[in-house]
Scaffold this active site. Structure first.
Site, short mmCIF file in Angstrom:
data_model
loop_
_atom_site.label_atom_id
_atom_site.label_comp_id
_atom_site.label_asym_id
_atom_site.label_seq_id
_atom_site.Cartn_x
_atom_site.Cartn_y
_atom_site.Cartn_z
N PRO A 2 0.83 -1.20 0.00
CG PRO A 2 -0.58 -1.47 1.83
CD PRO A 2 0.67 -2.00 1.21
CD GLU A 3 3.26 3.12 -4.26
OE1 GLU A 3 3.35 4.31 -4.62
OE2 GLU A 3 3.60 2.19 -5.00
#
Ligand SMILES: [Zn+2]
Length: 277
Positions: A2-3
């Protein structure tokens, strides 16, 4: 992994869904996931009976404030996601912690690779948490101004992709969004950061906000490994809107030139050889 946009989607969902809810029970199934606490009870006792009052984010850390003044900190690590569900649903594999509410179901923390974590800290101690001290500029925050960005950019001298992925410069950008931002701004991954014209700096600044906001709007990127899901177990849609990442050999959406892939440390970077300079 996840960014920033994926974490922001989770934060927004939590804000909408769990603020005002009171914790009834906490079940820690894997102690590693609360590794900052010496004992489970030290973690669970600070949550049980407490109401969640707001949900903030600092970089990729989600902060759930409790009515006691404590803060429940959540980090998704490499492969974590949070599931909001009723107690009746069968447990997904790799469910490591469950926070049950007095009314309205529960939150489950699921993380295959176990780099994610949960911990509780005092609201006045949060500034002392080592990982939160280094949180750099956040392109999704209002305080991320053109001037601030331009000044920090001028003080560095490195390749653009390395700079975008440097968590001490900007928080939360990884391999996917850094490629997308560079394509949107028409700049190459290996361009030296101190050679940008004022116009190019402005383009990069704008691309950063636009691409990340688009990522939030399409509810994040879920790649084939499917580790990222939103609070309701749904995958994101941003992967269908990527312009360069994972598109080697396919035509550039701007100029039709085939997208190229280059090695970047031990990973890949995707770019258009024609319209990124
Ligand atoms: Zn192109």
């Amino acid at each position: 992994m996840p960014e920033l946009p994926e974490v922001e989607v989770v934060r927004k969902d939590l804000e909408r869904d769990v603020v005002g809810k009171r914790v009834k029970e906490v079940d820690v199934r894997l102690p590693r996931i609360i590794r900052r606490h010496a004992a489970k009870k030290e973690f669970t006792s600070r949550l049980i009976g407490r109401k969640i009052s707001k949900v903030d984010r600092r970089g990729k850390y989600i902060l759930l404030s409790l009515d006691s003044g404590d803060v429940l900190v959540m980090h998704l690590g490499m492969s974590g996601h949070v599931e909001r569900t009723t107690g009746r649903k069968a447990l997904e594999k790799h469910t490591h912690a469950i926070i049950k509410f007095q009314v309205g179901g529960e939150l489950r923390f699921v993380d295959m690779r176990q780099f994610g974590e949960l911990f509780v800290t005092g609201g006045d101690e949060i500034a002392g948490v080592k990982e939160l001290q280094h949180i750099a500029i956040d392109p999704l925050e209002d305080s991320f101004t053109w001037q601030h960005f331009s000044e920090s950019l001028a003080s560095r001298r490195t390749k653009l992709k390395a700079l975008l992925m440097d968590q001490k410069f900007i928080s939360g950008l990884g391999n996917i969004y850094s490629d997308e931002i560079l394509w949107a701004s028409g700049l190459r991954h290996d361009r030296a950061s101190d050679t940008l014209s004022a116009q190019e700096v402005r383009r990069l600044y704008r691309a950063m906000q636009e691409v990340l906001q688009e990522g939030v709007r399409f509810r994040g990127v879920t790649l084939e490994d499917e580790t990222y899901k939103d609070l309701y177990g749904k995958t994101g849609e941003m992967q269908d809107h990527l312009k360069v990442y994972g598109r080697e050999g396919q035509p550039c959406r701007r100029c039709r030139t085939p997208i190229e892939r280059a090695r970047w440390s031990n990973r890949s970077t995707y770019y258009c050889p024609q319209c990124q300079v």
